[in-house]
Write a protein that holds these residues in place. Structure first.
Motif, PDB file in Angstrom:
ATOM      1  N   THR A  62       2.409   5.983  -2.810  1.00  0.00           N
ATOM      2  CA  THR A  62       3.602   6.940  -3.138  1.00  0.00           C
ATOM      3  C   THR A  62       3.330   7.390  -4.695  1.00  0.00           C
ATOM      4  O   THR A  62       3.298   8.275  -5.399  1.00  0.00           O
ATOM      5  N   ALA A 114       9.659   6.257  -5.237  1.00  0.00           N
ATOM      6  CA  ALA A 114       9.828   7.581  -5.787  1.00  0.00           C
ATOM      7  C   ALA A 114      10.810   7.370  -6.598  1.00  0.00           C
ATOM      8  O   ALA A 114      11.032   7.957  -7.855  1.00  0.00           O
ATOM      9  N   LYS A 118      10.652  18.424  -3.261  1.00  0.00           N
ATOM     10  CA  LYS A 118       9.213  18.556  -2.219  1.00  0.00           C
ATOM     11  C   LYS A 118       9.079  17.182  -1.832  1.00  0.00           C
ATOM     12  O   LYS A 118       8.710  17.238  -0.461  1.00  0.00           O
ATOM     13  N   LEU A 119       9.630  16.155  -2.176  1.00  0.00           N
ATOM     14  CA  LEU A 119       9.633  14.839  -1.873  1.00  0.00           C
ATOM     15  C   LEU A 119      10.720  14.241  -0.700  1.00  0.00           C
ATOM     16  O   LEU A 119      10.559  13.328  -0.164  1.00  0.00           O
ATOM     17  N   LYS A 167       0.693  -1.370  -0.013  1.00  0.00           N
ATOM     18  CA  LYS A 167       0.053   0.009  -0.098  1.00  0.00           C
ATOM     19  C   LYS A 167       0.846   1.292  -0.035  1.00  0.00           C
ATOM     20  O   LYS A 167       0.411   2.321  -0.387  1.00  0.00           O
ATOM     21  N   SER A 194      -1.119   2.712   4.674  1.00  0.00           N
ATOM     22  CA  SER A 194       0.033   3.500   4.123  1.00  0.00           C
ATOM     23  C   SER A 194      -0.304   4.216   2.625  1.00  0.00           C
ATOM     24  O   SER A 194       0.379   4.890   2.120  1.00  0.00           O
ATOM     25  N   ARG A 195      -1.420   3.650   1.985  1.00  0.00           N
ATOM     26  CA  ARG A 195      -1.838   4.032   0.696  1.00  0.00           C
ATOM     27  C   ARG A 195      -2.425   5.562   0.816  1.00  0.00           C
ATOM     28  O   ARG A 195      -2.417   6.174  -0.117  1.00  0.00           O
ATOM     29  N   PHE A 244      10.165  19.328  -7.588  1.00  0.00           N
ATOM     30  CA  PHE A 244       9.194  18.396  -7.359  1.00  0.00           C
ATOM     31  C   PHE A 244       9.628  17.181  -6.338  1.00  0.00           C
ATOM     32  O   PHE A 244       9.240  16.737  -5.190  1.00  0.00           O
ATOM     33  N   LEU A 285       8.735   4.203   0.335  1.00  0.00           N
ATOM     34  CA  LEU A 285       8.463   5.330  -0.217  1.00  0.00           C
ATOM     35  C   LEU A 285       9.676   6.016  -1.127  1.00  0.00           C
ATOM     36  O   LEU A 285       9.439   6.461  -2.356  1.00  0.00           O
ATOM     37  N   GLU A 286      10.699   5.952  -0.539  1.00  0.00           N
ATOM     38  CA  GLU A 286      12.048   6.306  -1.111  1.00  0.00           C
ATOM     39  C   GLU A 286      12.354   5.544  -2.468  1.00  0.00           C
ATOM     40  O   GLU A 286      12.474   6.122  -3.520  1.00  0.00           O
ATOM     41  N   THR A 335       3.795  15.139   2.122  1.00  0.00           N
ATOM     42  CA  THR A 335       2.504  14.876   1.661  1.00  0.00           C
ATOM     43  C   THR A 335       2.052  15.737   0.493  1.00  0.00           C
ATOM     44  O   THR A 335       2.891  16.716   0.157  1.00  0.00           O
ATOM     45  N   VAL A 336       1.219  15.434  -0.238  1.00  0.00           N
ATOM     46  CA  VAL A 336       0.883  16.183  -1.313  1.00  0.00           C
ATOM     47  C   VAL A 336       0.625  17.551  -1.231  1.00  0.00           C
ATOM     48  O   VAL A 336       1.013  18.359  -2.040  1.00  0.00           O
ATOM     49  N   ILE A 344       2.712  10.922  -6.357  1.00  0.00           N
ATOM     50  CA  ILE A 344       3.730  11.325  -7.254  1.00  0.00           C
ATOM     51  C   ILE A 344       2.758  11.707  -8.544  1.00  0.00           C
ATOM     52  O   ILE A 344       3.119  12.957  -9.231  1.00  0.00           O
ATOM     53  N   MET A 400       0.024   9.756   2.357  1.00  0.00           N
ATOM     54  CA  MET A 400       0.721  10.861   1.599  1.00  0.00           C
ATOM     55  C   MET A 400      -0.374  11.691   1.402  1.00  0.00           C
ATOM     56  O   MET A 400       0.130  12.934   0.690  1.00  0.00           O
ATOM     57  N   PHE A 401      -1.770  11.586   1.323  1.00  0.00           N
ATOM     58  CA  PHE A 401      -2.718  12.577   1.141  1.00  0.00           C
ATOM     59  C   PHE A 401      -3.041  13.261   2.180  1.00  0.00           C
ATOM     60  O   PHE A 401      -4.105  13.714   2.116  1.00  0.00           O
TER      61      PHE A 401
END
Lengths: 325, 325
Positions: free
Chosen positions: A237, B238, B272-273, A232, B209-210, B269, B234-235, B129-130, A241, B213-214
């Motif tokens: 992620t 990305a 930002k991440l 998830k 976890s989905r 961008f 996450l890393e 987060t976004v 993105i 980031m929102f």
């Protein structure tokens, strides 16, 4: 080859499930597809049924919010349970469902049955990599607290699946961990490292989630809690993105122009990341082929799940698993 | 306000650490920075030292492959250990190190000491987060097998950090899980759900976890194993997406043209991440402010870590934690 399909399970059932079954029936004329569900409702959907699709009535449906084990025990005439019974009674060689994951696991355990020697079945799924090859990750959520022995069984089952279905001779098995050194991890993972290392597998040791999408293993072993969080996080992620990228491309004229060029590529690229393209998620460790299709499966996804069930059957997956354990 | 900086820890030490300290000295003239390390080597790096930077000699260095606890016990004159001792002896109010994470945790435990009532300190870090707000996740790898009680302590500490340092009045605390229903998860997480629910916190329940980031929580609670896998997934995701996107943009002329427009935006961008933009990762639960800067810290990252240590000090983080527990 006979494959039972739970026609009533999934967000777009029964329409998309039936549509997918019809596509699969054309693509695989050697395979008989048994659509299990409300016969009157299914019959009304299609004028002319292909010869290799049959209907099998089941009067009940397991809903997405049903308590899994209870629903499987009580709703004996549910489409999912009936499909499982067809496998158990050898009237079908495999089953596919896009319904409630927990209930499918319960159907696997209570109706289809476990392979001897397997304590807990695992949900496995292909995860995309940058090079397009992908890897099989398991367990992705069947079993929340896995013992070291269970993690080792996942390693064996994943390795056999990769060999039989993906045709990889000596699949590289990695153990998901927080570092590559042998002594890293929580207690269960540290003990599993020793067990998997002594099993007759191509064990490449601990791998980090930072590296797996760059293709450092063919089988990724983890417990169902960690595996589900991993899956998830990957989805979240990617979604974050893409949503940020979309906003960036809508900002001004030059962004919009670049966006026009990029859009079809981004779509293609998103599909590459979409693990449902690989088909469904096999439940490994059961005495039959059971494939979990994504809850939001459309006709294409269902057809891919049929393709995957066929591959598992043609390559003798269950026999190989039974022998390998 | 005095902040001790381990000048010898990190991939780019001592040059980038010293450069960052000099930038911070200009930005924060009210703060005294104590650079701890090989005095002769440090002195040679700069011609004119600002008045608010002092040097404190330490003859040893903890290396990245040193066994943490052993190194901290044996290398009593290591720059990291000496910086910890300055905090312990109240000669400094806070310390920062970009060195070996395990050794910094050991320095925290063995030299600086724990807060009363805290069983295990946790590594916390802001995750992007976004919407740009970010959230604090802990534990990200200090403690591999957390008990329900320890998870509850993380929830309390994370909540206090968010209030004191980020200025959020009632931080939304989420428990990282495989589903949002209360009974989901492994045994430790299920028990933690009850404990956190009874604590005087703004507990929003389980989060997936989905979705994080929102921006569905301000504090994300998990054990160090799961947290570390989460962070590295996450890393890795990305990095994988950016590498695939780069390949896509290099494929043909129209891709290259779109790429030329996009490149500066993508860089922005990516920043930002980049969670290191938020500064370092505080080690929460110690009797002093201890900040782990990223191992690859450059001057900017180090300066951000100083900013973060100042914020923690100005907002009375350690006192608030001691009272809150």
């Amino acid at each position: 080859m006979k494959i039972a399909i739970d026609a009533m399970g999934g967000d777009h059932a029964p329409e998309q499930i039936v549509a997918g079954a019809l596509e699969a029936a054309v693509a695989y004329p050697d395979t008989t597809l048994i659509l299990v569900g409300d016969e009157a409702r299914l019959r009304a959907l299609v004028k002319e049924w292909p010869a290799n699709v049959t209907l099998h009535h089941a009067g009940e449906v397991i809903e997405s919010d049903d308590e899994p084990a209870k629903a499987v025990r009580r709703k004996k005439d549910a489409s999912m349970v009936v499909a499982g019974r067809l496998v158990k009674e050898k009237q079908a060689d495999a089953m596919i469902s896009a319904g409630n994951t927990g209930a499918l696991m319960a159907t696997g355990l209570l109706v289809v049955g476990r392979l001897p020697g397997i304590e807990r079945p695992a949900i496995a799924s292909m995860i995309p990599t940058v090079d397009g090859a992908g890897f099989l990750a398991l367990d992705l959520g069947a079993n929340m607290d896995a013992t070291p022995e269970q993690l080792c069984q996942y390693a064996v089952m994943g390795s056999i699946y990769c060999r039989q279905v993906n045709g990889i001779e000596r699949p590289r098995v990695g153990l998901l961990n927080v570092g590559t050194e042998a002594m890293k991890g929580n207690e269960a993972v540290k003990a599993a490292h020793g067990l998997i290392g002594r099993a007759p597998l191509n064990f490449v040791g601990n791998v980090e989630s930072r590296d797996v999408m760059f293709g450092n293993c063919d089988v990724l072993v983890c417990d169902g809690f960690v595996g589900n969080v991993f899956l998830k996080t990957l989805e979240g992620t990617a979604a974050a993105i893409f949503s940020m990228l979309k906003a960036e491309l809508a900002k001004d004229l030059s962004g919009k122009l670049a966006g026009a060029v990029l859009k079809p590529r981004l779509r293609q690229f998103k599909n590459k990341l979409d693990y449902s393209e690989y088909g469904g998620a096999p439940l490994l460790g059961l005495a039959g082929v059971v494939i979990k299709a994504h809850g939001s499966s459309d006709a294409t996804a269902l057809k891919n799940a049929v393709r995957q069930a066929r591959q598992a059957l043609m390559n003798g997956l269950v026999d190989a698993l039974a022998q390998g354990i």
